[in-house]
Design a protein around this motif. Structure first.
Motif, PDB file in Angstrom:
ATOM      1  N   ILE A 357       0.843  -1.188   0.000  1.00 47.84           N
ATOM      2  CA  ILE A 357       0.000   0.000   0.000  1.00 47.84           C
ATOM      3  C   ILE A 357       0.885   1.249   0.000  1.00 47.84           C
ATOM      4  N   LYS A 358       0.591   2.144  -0.894  1.00 53.68           N
ATOM      5  CA  LYS A 358       1.264   3.449  -0.932  1.00 53.68           C
ATOM      6  C   LYS A 358       0.184   4.506  -0.726  1.00 53.68           C
ATOM      7  N   PRO A 359      -0.064   4.872   0.509  1.00 53.19           N
ATOM      8  CA  PRO A 359      -1.196   5.751   0.805  1.00 53.19           C
ATOM      9  C   PRO A 359      -1.069   7.120   0.136  1.00 53.19           C
ATOM     10  N   ASP A 360      -2.212   7.658  -0.235  1.00 54.00           N
ATOM     11  CA  ASP A 360      -2.311   9.068  -0.588  1.00 54.00           C
ATOM     12  C   ASP A 360      -2.511   9.795   0.736  1.00 54.00           C
ATOM     13  N   TRP A 361      -1.426  10.308   1.295  1.00 50.88           N
ATOM     14  CA  TRP A 361      -1.477  10.832   2.649  1.00 50.88           C
ATOM     15  C   TRP A 361      -2.376  12.056   2.767  1.00 50.88           C
ATOM     16  N   ASN A 362      -2.385  12.888   1.743  1.00 55.09           N
ATOM     17  CA  ASN A 362      -3.261  14.060   1.792  1.00 55.09           C
ATOM     18  C   ASN A 362      -4.724  13.634   1.868  1.00 55.09           C
ATOM     19  N   GLY A 363      -5.089  12.644   1.060  1.00 50.42           N
ATOM     20  CA  GLY A 363      -6.453  12.137   1.092  1.00 50.42           C
ATOM     21  C   GLY A 363      -6.765  11.427   2.400  1.00 50.42           C
ATOM     22  N   LEU A 364      -5.773  10.679   2.900  1.00 52.35           N
ATOM     23  CA  LEU A 364      -5.987   9.949   4.152  1.00 52.35           C
ATOM     24  C   LEU A 364      -6.227  10.917   5.309  1.00 52.35           C
ATOM     25  N   LEU A 365      -5.438  11.981   5.362  1.00 53.92           N
ATOM     26  CA  LEU A 365      -5.614  12.964   6.436  1.00 53.92           C
ATOM     27  C   LEU A 365      -6.920  13.736   6.273  1.00 53.92           C
ATOM     28  N   ARG A 366      -7.292  13.987   5.035  1.00 50.63           N
ATOM     29  CA  ARG A 366      -8.571  14.680   4.789  1.00 50.63           C
ATOM     30  C   ARG A 366      -9.737  13.858   5.319  1.00 50.63           C
ATOM     31  N   ASP A 367      -9.648  12.533   5.180  1.00 47.91           N
ATOM     32  CA  ASP A 367     -10.735  11.642   5.599  1.00 47.91           C
ATOM     33  C   ASP A 367     -10.536  11.091   7.007  1.00 47.91           C
ATOM     34  N   LEU A 368      -9.514  11.575   7.711  1.00 49.10           N
ATOM     35  CA  LEU A 368      -9.156  10.984   9.003  1.00 49.10           C
ATOM     36  C   LEU A 368     -10.326  10.985   9.983  1.00 49.10           C
ATOM     37  N   GLU A 369     -10.975  12.098  10.149  1.00 54.06           N
ATOM     38  CA  GLU A 369     -12.067  12.196  11.109  1.00 54.06           C
ATOM     39  C   GLU A 369     -13.235  11.308  10.709  1.00 54.06           C
ATOM     40  N   THR A 370     -13.585  11.313   9.423  1.00 48.94           N
ATOM     41  CA  THR A 370     -14.702  10.483   8.944  1.00 48.94           C
ATOM     42  C   THR A 370     -14.411   9.004   9.128  1.00 48.94           C
ATOM     43  N   THR A 371     -13.191   8.593   8.757  1.00 45.80           N
ATOM     44  CA  THR A 371     -12.823   7.184   8.862  1.00 45.80           C
ATOM     45  C   THR A 371     -12.784   6.732  10.320  1.00 45.80           C
ATOM     46  N   THR A 372     -12.255   7.577  11.198  1.00 45.99           N
ATOM     47  CA  THR A 372     -12.220   7.232  12.622  1.00 45.99           C
ATOM     48  C   THR A 372     -13.634   7.079  13.177  1.00 45.99           C
TER      49      THR A 372
END
Length: 381
Positions: A357-372
């Motif tokens: 996995i090579k995360p898209d970190w910007n996208g991951l951080l953008r969705d951090l609250e929703t995913t949590t």
């Protein structure tokens, strides 16, 4: 008889009989005394800033058993006292990250030693670190599946995982006298953990914290939200053990309460040093065909996640010069190699070319609250 001049400030007139004579202290003596006292008080107040050999404060998410010897060596080399604050395994990194966020307006910490990348990037995005050369990654370990070899067999035992010893089954428990046919074949994808055969046999740490959280967030990007949500719900419905940390996962698999678990490579290595009858699935190797069998790279290889250590200097750190020295020290190749030798890391390099996995970190951080929030709704029922 001693004669004292008037200009020296001592009263020449004799005191009345029966009175205690008064001694006048010269004005310039008072000035000298107050100047010295003020200087001493100023030095005491400014000592942490004026003394480059004083101290440095580090918040360390790296396990204390691995971090402490490294920090003691730094103290010995530099003469700088290290004050380390460690986190509990159950909320690893998240607790320290929240503390750093709370202290942004009045930093108490100089250096942050992270144990996974997502929270470091989250802190960087919120300007917790200094603006220039704020953080760096070094070395890596990986997310793994751990199995109890008395219940589960590797699909390709001829390809052991690098850096991890092959398992040695013990002569007790399930499988004794039953032959290898009694063992269940390990899954080839994390998606298979929702199958009925693994019901009540999977262990994982709380997916809201630590490397488990990073892995779950990255899997959401890899599979897409719909497939990821379906998998999370099916996994939760399959009655897994949700425990306080990756090392607890390994211990639960060793005891046979769970047969398989999601954890980190360093925790598996630690268990093997204790003589645990466990093995790691070879997520970082290509599987070789045997007897004409078709072997593909498969989802398992794509689901692997490398986890570097990180080090960062806090914005407006109380001891900036000492913080820079520790920042540079932890990035030395020999430090990473010592962590590899202790099995805290798998490799001293921070690989960017590994398959996985090579995360898209910007996208991951953008969705951090929703995913949590989604993880809380699914796994905290």
């Amino acid at each position: 008889m001693v004669v004292v001049s008037q200009e020296d400030g001592v009263n020449q007139n004799p005191a009345p009989k029966g009175d205690i004579p008064l001694i006048q202290i010269p004005r310039r003596t008072w000035i000298v005394w107050f100047t010295c006292l003020g200087g001493i008080l100023l030095l005491v107040c400014l000592k942490p800033y004026l003394d480059p050999k004083s101290e440095v404060v580090i918040y360390a998410a790296q396990d204390q058993v691995y971090a402490e010897p490294i920090l003691r060596e730094f103290e010995k080399e530099t003469g700088i006292k290290v004050k380390a604050v460690y986190d509990s395994e159950a909320v690893k990194t998240v607790g320290l990250a929240n503390r750093l966020l709370a202290e942004r307006s009045h930093p108490q910490c100089d250096v942050f030693w992270g144990n996974e990348e997502m929270r470091t990037r989250q802190l960087a995005a919120q300007n917790v670190f200094r603006e220039t050369n704020g953080w760096a990654a070094f070395g890596h370990r990986s997310r793994r599946i751990v199995i109890n070899v008395n219940f589960v067999t590797l699909a390709h035992p001829e390809n052991p995982s690098p850096g991890l010893r092959p398992p040695s089954p013990r002569p007790t428990g399930r499988g004794q006298g039953e032959g290898s046919a009694a063992l269940i074949t390990a899954p080839t994808s994390l998606l298979e953990l929702t199958n009925e055969i693994w019901r009540g046999k999977v262990a994982l740490a709380f997916p809201q914290f630590g490397t488990t959280a990073t892995h779950f967030h990255a899997l959401k990007q890899l599979w897409g939200e719909a497939e990821w949500l379906a998998w999370c719900r099916a996994l939760a419905a399959n009655k897994p053990f949700i425990v306080d940390g990756n090392s607890v996962v390994v211990k639960q698999v060793e005891r046979g309460e769970a047969w398989i678990g999601l954890t980190d490579s360093d925790d598996i290595a630690a268990g093997q040093r204790e003589g645990f009858h466990i093995a790691a699935l070879p997520l970082t190797l290509s599987l070789s065909p045997s007897d004409g069998e078709r072997v593909s790279e498969g989802r398992m290889r794509g689901e692997m996640l490398l986890i570097p250590n990180t080090v960062a200097v806090i914005r407006n750190a109380p001891h900036p010069a000492n913080a820079q020295m520790l920042f540079e020290y932890l990035q030395r190749r020999e430090v990473a190699e010592k962590l590899v030798a202790a099995h805290a890391l798998e490799d001293a390099t921070n690989r960017t070319d590994a398959t996985g996995i090579k995360p898209d970190w910007n996208g991951l951080l953008r969705d951090l609250e929703t995913t949590t929030k989604q993880l809380n709704e699914i796994f905290l029922r």
